[in-house]
Design an enzyme around this catalytic site. Structure first.
Site, PDB file in Angstrom:
ATOM      1  N   ARG A  91      24.161  57.013  -8.601  1.00  0.00           N
ATOM      2  CA  ARG A  91      24.281  55.671  -8.024  1.00  0.00           C
ATOM      3  C   ARG A  91      25.747  55.278  -8.030  1.00  0.00           C
ATOM      4  O   ARG A  91      26.604  56.030  -8.507  1.00  0.00           O
ATOM      5  CB  ARG A  91      23.509  54.661  -8.872  1.00  0.00           C
ATOM      6  CG  ARG A  91      23.894  54.729 -10.344  1.00  0.00           C
ATOM      7  CD  ARG A  91      23.269  53.634 -11.181  1.00  0.00           C
ATOM      8  NE  ARG A  91      23.403  53.860 -12.608  1.00  0.00           N
ATOM      9  CZ  ARG A  91      24.495  53.619 -13.328  1.00  0.00           C
ATOM     10  NH1 ARG A  91      25.582  53.149 -12.739  1.00  0.00           N
ATOM     11  NH2 ARG A  91      24.529  53.839 -14.617  1.00  0.00           N
TER      12      ARG A  91
ATOM     13  N   GLU B 100      22.075  67.541 -29.613  1.00  0.00           N
ATOM     14  CA  GLU B 100      23.322  68.064 -29.061  1.00  0.00           C
ATOM     15  C   GLU B 100      24.422  67.930 -30.106  1.00  0.00           C
ATOM     16  O   GLU B 100      24.355  67.063 -30.983  1.00  0.00           O
ATOM     17  CB  GLU B 100      23.679  67.233 -27.814  1.00  0.00           C
ATOM     18  CG  GLU B 100      24.573  67.909 -26.812  1.00  0.00           C
ATOM     19  CD  GLU B 100      24.641  67.084 -25.523  1.00  0.00           C
ATOM     20  OE1 GLU B 100      24.202  67.573 -24.472  1.00  0.00           O
ATOM     21  OE2 GLU B 100      25.135  65.940 -25.575  1.00  0.00           O
TER      22      GLU B 100
ATOM     23  N   LYS C  20      17.923  64.374 -19.068  1.00  0.00           N
ATOM     24  CA  LYS C  20      19.157  64.948 -19.606  1.00  0.00           C
ATOM     25  C   LYS C  20      19.028  66.447 -19.902  1.00  0.00           C
ATOM     26  O   LYS C  20      19.993  67.202 -19.738  1.00  0.00           O
ATOM     27  CB  LYS C  20      19.573  64.196 -20.869  1.00  0.00           C
ATOM     28  CG  LYS C  20      20.161  62.824 -20.617  1.00  0.00           C
ATOM     29  CD  LYS C  20      20.682  62.225 -21.910  1.00  0.00           C
ATOM     30  CE  LYS C  20      21.479  60.950 -21.670  1.00  0.00           C
ATOM     31  NZ  LYS C  20      20.652  59.849 -21.170  1.00  0.00           N
TER      32      LYS C  20
END
Length: 445
Positions: free
Chosen positions: A293, A200, A116
């Site tokens: 995906r 975050e 991430k």
């Protein structure tokens, strides 16, 4: 076009891929665990190979057994579905090193988006909006506290290597951050083998909106449309709809442009999803992660565009052009997907068991992608998803009406199911008004 395809997955997504493969005249090969012998996807495949016992590490994540199955059956390609090995860069690379076609993005793209923090930094460099947060892992709780001091509380504490809503916690103050940092770090080490933690900004009221992209065989990246995914429990999705009731034409244009930038930044090929957080108060959105995906919720995009995304994946992997004109995409109506899980409808705790009755709804605009049937068993070894109930209507109100009728007509006896929750949600004023956020389920409970 690929002539033989091994599906390295199980349940509803394996059946979904088998259905498209057969329509295209491709030999469909299933792999299964001992616990899944006799399941619908095994029966429906042209050929099936047992790859190990129930434990996923010994079967569906057993790369050696899956590659051996591909070689013994003469498979040309491997489709990983979602979960299990679908975002395993080492497996993708090994598949190609063994002379097989990987139906997915490159191993390099999977690696780039799998962390991430690295993904945030790449997206920021590409001009994709990212939320205020750390550019490097917070190696200690003191570093996390320092970052939070700059960002401002509340903050989200995230496992950098996590995905699917796993390894996330909210800290409202210094004491909370000390507690959650240790929890998330420990969870990440156990689950992902990587204890890296990202700090975050946390948005108390936020919507989860994502964009379906396709990296075409000719190198272009196309953004199809957005999906609304804000009905969640434990940061994991329960309901998705397309288009999002929160997205205006102007905001949609910004979303799609950012998603294309994200895909181009990593030379993306095949199907992927750019996930974002939308602040409904300001109209600002921020990159969350890219899923490298096919998504669980891909059917709602298929229905509003009239496409088969699995076919598009196979065409891209085969080096062929898409079935549609990328410069003339259109959308029709509104689609909603409900994830029918084997869990109780109040606390959403797993409730596996033998299926004694399974009656699927049908009718105009109703689609069921299921992994189970009567006389099969939902075991505790795998995800609780039993089926996806998808409806397509002329507009959102029509889709909701069809969803209500379909939920009422879906009968599952044996394992627990969350069907009663959906009946409640589809009468909820907040959901019906379209002005909801990721806290809607907790407010209902």
């Amino acid at each position: 076009m690929i002539e033989s395809l091994l599906i390295a997955n199980r349940g509803e997504i394996a059946r979904r891929i088998i259905r498209t493969a057969k329509r295209l005249g491709i030999r469909a090969i299933a792999v299964y665990s001992e616990a899944d012998a006799g399941m619908p996807f095994v029966v429906e495949a042209d050929e099936a190979v047992c790859v190990g016992p129930a434990n996923p590490a010994q079967s569906y994540r057993n790369t050696e057994a899956i590659l051996a199955a591909a070689k013994s059956t003469g498979a040309q390609a491997i489709h990983p579905g979602y979960g299990f090995l679908s975002e395993n860069a080492d497996f993708a690379r090994t598949v190609e090193e063994n002379g097989l076609i990987w139906v997915g993005p490159s191993a390099d793209a999977i690696t780039a988006m799998g962390d991430k923090i690295n993904a945030r930094n790449l997206m920021a460099a590409a001009g994709v909006p990212v939320a205020p947060g750390t550019q490097d892992p917070a190696a200690t709780v003191e570093a996390a506290l320092e970052a939070a001091g700059t960002i401002g509380f509340p903050v989200m504490v995230k496992a950098a290597a996590g995905g699917g809503g796993m390894g996330m916690a909210v800290a409202n103050d210094e004491a909370g951050l000390r507690t959650e940092y240790d929890k998330v770090r420990g969870f990440a080490e156990r689950m992902f083998g990587d204890g890296s933690v990202l700090i975050e900004r946390y948005f108390p009221r936020v919507r989860h909106v994502e964009v379906q992209i396709l990296g075409l065989a000719d190198g272009r990246v196309v953004a199809l449309s957005e999906r609304e995914c804000s009905v969640q429990r434990r940061n994991q999705k329960l309901v998705e709809e397309a288009p999002s009731p929160a997205v205006s034409p102007e905001l949609r244009a910004r979303f799609l442009a950012a998603a294309v930038k994200a895909g181009e930044a990593v030379g993306y090929r095949n199907a992927g999803t750019v996930e974002c957080l939308l602040d409904p108060a300001t109209g600002e959105f921020f990159f969350l992660e890219m899923n490298t995906r096919l998504q669980v919720e891909h059917p709602i995009t298929e229905l509003i565009h009239g496409l088969d995304l699995v076919e598009e994946q196979l065409r891209i992997a085969s080096g062929e052009a898409p079935t549609f004109d990328p410069d003339a995409l259109t959308t029709t109506g509104h689609a909603i997907e409900l994830r029918i899980n084997a869990e109780d409808p109040k606390r959403f705790l797993p409730g596996p068991g033998k299926v004694t009755t399974w009656v699927e709804p049908s009718g105009d605009g109703v689609r069921v992608d299921s992994g189970y049937a009567a006389d099969t068993t939902v075991t505790p070894f795998y995800d609780s998803l039993m089926a996806k109930l998808i409806v397509h209507g002329t507009d959102r109100a029509d889709a909701i009406a069809k969803a209500r009728a379909a939920v009422a007509g879906f009968e599952i006896v044996g394992p627990k199911s969350n069907l009663p929750f959906f009946a409640e949600l589809l009468e909820n004023d907040e959901f019906l008004g379209g002005d909801y956020d990721t806290g809607i389920v907790s407010r209902m409970r």
